[in-house]
Motif scaffolding. Structure first.
Motif, short mmCIF file in Angstrom:
data_model
loop_
_atom_site.label_atom_id
_atom_site.label_comp_id
_atom_site.label_asym_id
_atom_site.label_seq_id
_atom_site.Cartn_x
_atom_site.Cartn_y
_atom_site.Cartn_z
N UNK A 186 1.71 4.76 -30.13
CA UNK A 186 1.30 6.17 -30.14
C UNK A 186 2.49 7.02 -29.75
N UNK A 187 2.75 8.07 -30.53
CA UNK A 187 3.85 8.99 -30.25
C UNK A 187 3.31 10.41 -30.16
N UNK A 188 3.65 11.10 -29.07
CA UNK A 188 3.27 12.50 -28.90
C UNK A 188 4.49 13.33 -29.26
N UNK A 189 4.35 14.12 -30.35
CA UNK A 189 5.46 14.94 -30.84
C UNK A 189 5.02 16.39 -30.90
N UNK A 190 5.45 17.17 -29.94
CA UNK A 190 5.13 18.60 -29.96
C UNK A 190 3.63 18.84 -29.87
N UNK A 191 3.04 19.34 -30.95
CA UNK A 191 1.62 19.70 -30.97
C UNK A 191 0.78 18.69 -31.76
N UNK A 192 1.30 17.47 -31.94
CA UNK A 192 0.54 16.46 -32.67
C UNK A 192 0.77 15.07 -32.08
N UNK A 193 -0.14 14.18 -32.43
CA UNK A 193 -0.06 12.79 -31.99
C UNK A 193 -0.07 11.92 -33.24
N UNK A 194 0.83 10.95 -33.31
CA UNK A 194 0.88 10.04 -34.44
C UNK A 194 0.63 8.62 -33.95
N UNK A 195 -0.21 7.90 -34.70
CA UNK A 195 -0.56 6.52 -34.36
C UNK A 195 0.00 5.63 -35.46
N UNK A 196 0.71 4.56 -35.08
CA UNK A 196 1.25 3.62 -36.06
C UNK A 196 1.02 2.20 -35.55
N UNK A 197 1.24 1.22 -36.44
CA UNK A 197 1.04 -0.17 -36.05
C UNK A 197 2.29 -0.98 -36.35
N UNK A 198 2.44 -2.09 -35.64
CA UNK A 198 3.63 -2.93 -35.77
C UNK A 198 3.54 -3.93 -36.91
N UNK A 199 2.32 -4.36 -37.27
CA UNK A 199 2.17 -5.38 -38.31
C UNK A 199 0.93 -5.09 -39.15
N UNK A 200 0.68 -5.92 -40.15
CA UNK A 200 -0.45 -5.71 -41.04
C UNK A 200 -1.54 -6.77 -40.87
N UNK A 201 -1.67 -7.32 -39.67
CA UNK A 201 -2.75 -8.27 -39.40
C UNK A 201 -4.08 -7.54 -39.47
N UNK A 202 -5.13 -8.27 -39.79
CA UNK A 202 -6.44 -7.66 -39.98
C UNK A 202 -6.92 -6.92 -38.72
N UNK A 203 -6.78 -7.55 -37.56
CA UNK A 203 -7.24 -6.93 -36.31
C UNK A 203 -6.43 -5.69 -35.97
N UNK A 204 -5.13 -5.74 -36.19
CA UNK A 204 -4.27 -4.59 -35.90
C UNK A 204 -4.61 -3.42 -36.81
N UNK A 205 -4.91 -3.71 -38.08
CA UNK A 205 -5.32 -2.65 -39.02
C UNK A 205 -6.61 -1.99 -38.54
N UNK A 206 -7.55 -2.77 -38.05
CA UNK A 206 -8.81 -2.22 -37.55
C UNK A 206 -8.57 -1.35 -36.32
N UNK A 207 -7.70 -1.81 -35.42
CA UNK A 207 -7.40 -1.04 -34.21
C UNK A 207 -6.65 0.24 -34.52
N UNK A 208 -5.89 0.26 -35.60
CA UNK A 208 -5.10 1.43 -35.97
C UNK A 208 -6.01 2.64 -36.19
N UNK A 209 -6.99 2.51 -37.07
CA UNK A 209 -7.91 3.62 -37.35
C UNK A 209 -8.79 3.94 -36.15
N UNK A 210 -9.21 2.89 -35.43
CA UNK A 210 -10.07 3.11 -34.28
C UNK A 210 -9.35 3.87 -33.17
N UNK A 211 -8.10 3.53 -32.92
CA UNK A 211 -7.33 4.21 -31.88
C UNK A 211 -7.14 5.68 -32.22
N UNK A 212 -6.84 5.96 -33.48
CA UNK A 212 -6.68 7.35 -33.92
C UNK A 212 -7.98 8.13 -33.72
N UNK A 213 -9.11 7.52 -34.09
CA UNK A 213 -10.42 8.18 -33.94
C UNK A 213 -10.76 8.41 -32.47
#
Length: 179
Positions: free
Chosen positions: A43-70
């Motif tokens: 998670x990166x906080x840049x000015x007036x926005x927050x960006x969420x990214x993931x390190x790999x494309x594993x199934x569980x990490x992909x699920x956590x990516x959208x969930x963390x953003x939500x």
């Protein structure tokens, strides 16, 4: 890549987002919320926005990516404006009232049911058959509504029970008599 996860989150006026170790902390005028950061999620906080990214494309990490953003988005909305669910009671003589902070429900049982809301939840009774469950944590508001609904879930034959304001109960036909 997750369609939800890759969207930037706008930080609303009055809210502050910070990373403290492996937690994301959101502060605002209504309170403070935090959630743990999942492994493989950045998670990166840049000015007036927050960006969420993931390190790999594993199934569980992909699920956590959208969930963390939500979760972060819901925390920002919660600390600035809060969440509210309206519930209705359908049944003759069934009603709700407040005694201090306790919600007292008369639902056709031989005794009234007293429900003490968890910390961070406020219940407002608009009239005897309609009340609002309010709070800053969306998950806690939904869980509280589910607990209240368990006392008398809506049933399909007569349509009685505790339901959400815009919930539609699919009705079933009763027994047909012998001819």
């Amino acid at each position: 890549m997750s369609r939800i996860g890759r969207k930037a989150i706008e930080i609303l006026k009055g809210a502050e987002v910070a990373l403290k170790g492996d937690k994301i902390v959101v502060k605002g005028p209504k309170g403070e919320l935090n959630t743990p950061l999942m492994p493989g999620i950045k998670v990166e906080v840049e000015g007036n926005s927050v960006k969420v990214s993931r390190n790999n494309d594993e199934k569980q990490t992909c699920a956590w990516h959208g969930m963390t953003r939500a979760l972060i988005n819901n925390m920002i909305i919660g600390v600035t404006s809060g969440f509210s669910r309206t519930m209705e009671i359908v049944g003759v003589g069934w009603r709700a009232a407040l005694q201090g902070k306790k919600l007292v429900l008369n639902l056709g049982y031989s005794h009234p049911i007293e429900f003490t809301p968890p910390a961070g939840i406020e219940i407002v009774v608009e009239n005897p058959i309609k009340f609002h469950v309010k709070g800053i944590d969306k998950e806690l508001v939904g869980q509280t509504c589910a607990l209240i609904k368990q006392f008398r879930p809506p049933e399909p034959y007569h349509g009685k029970g505790i339901k959400f304001e815009n919930e539609y109960i699919i009705r079933k036909a009763g027994k047909t008599g012998a001819k």
